[in-house]
Design an enzyme around this catalytic site. Sequence first.
Site, short mmCIF file in Angstrom:
data_model
loop_
_atom_site.label_atom_id
_atom_site.label_comp_id
_atom_site.label_asym_id
_atom_site.label_seq_id
_atom_site.Cartn_x
_atom_site.Cartn_y
_atom_site.Cartn_z
N HIS A 8 56.75 33.50 43.62
CA HIS A 8 57.37 34.81 43.44
C HIS A 8 56.46 35.99 43.79
CE1 HIS A 8 60.85 33.59 40.49
NE2 HIS A 8 60.82 32.85 41.60
N CYS A 31 35.30 34.10 36.83
CA CYS A 31 34.23 34.64 35.97
C CYS A 31 34.44 34.01 34.59
CB CYS A 31 34.23 36.17 35.96
SG CYS A 31 35.72 36.96 35.33
N THR A 67 36.06 35.07 31.77
CA THR A 67 37.46 35.15 31.32
C THR A 67 38.45 35.24 32.47
OG1 THR A 67 37.31 37.55 31.26
CG2 THR A 67 36.81 36.37 29.20
N ASP A 123 30.76 34.61 39.07
CA ASP A 123 29.53 35.13 38.47
C ASP A 123 28.79 33.99 37.77
OD1 ASP A 123 30.84 34.79 36.07
OD2 ASP A 123 30.69 36.89 35.44
N HIS A 157 61.80 38.54 46.57
CA HIS A 157 60.42 38.66 46.08
C HIS A 157 59.55 39.42 47.08
CE1 HIS A 157 61.60 36.08 42.85
NE2 HIS A 157 61.99 35.15 43.71
C1 RB5 Z 1 29.94 37.76 31.79
O1 RB5 Z 1 29.27 37.66 30.58
C2 RB5 Z 1 31.41 38.10 31.56
O2 RB5 Z 1 31.54 39.40 31.12
C3 RB5 Z 1 32.20 37.89 32.84
O3 RB5 Z 1 32.04 36.58 33.27
C4 RB5 Z 1 33.69 38.10 32.76
O4 RB5 Z 1 34.26 37.39 31.72
C5 RB5 Z 1 34.15 39.50 32.84
O5 RB5 Z 1 35.33 39.82 32.82
#
Ligand code: RB5
Length: 152
Positions: free
Chosen positions: A107, A74, A76, A17, A142
């Site tokens: 695994h 993304c 996080t 993203d 596994h």
């Molecule tokens: C975008 O602001 C953020 O929410 C996205 O990149 C991600 O971290 C979502 O899990």
Amino acid sequence: MADNNPETDSPIIIGCDHAAYALKDKVVEYLQSIGRSVEDVGTHGPSSVNYTDYGMKVASAISSGKNKCGILICGTGLGMSMIANRYPNVRAALCSESFSARMSRLHNNANILVMGARVIGESLALDMVRIWLETPFEGGRHLERIQMFETL
Ligand code: RB5
């Protein structure tokens, strides 16, 4: 279970993203530099997008067998990992250190590596990609464990 060792010649499908497009571009550059073919489904710039759209593109390609391995990034890594793991046959591993990246192959036979661009830096990300691609699945017990949750 189909072989999905990331060492194979299957093109790596990658999506991200807006929070992660810069890191995604670095990962694409790295993959090309080591001779891997890449399918980059975007996004390609900083305009706000829904991570779900890009997660679904990559996860559906893995789920259907069109691609054998993928990378999602993304902010996080959480949203990408949540959406990807809803798809049958997808084993998406959210990693923020190299040990887990390695173990996710050994695994868990992970077929999507997920990272958070707001969590880790570029050099760690590239190191994890390298390790993830170089590490084979151990199989054996596994494989049995993976088969158990894939029939849910
Ligand atoms: C975008 O602001 C953020 O929410 C996205 O990149 C991600 O971290 C979502 O899990």
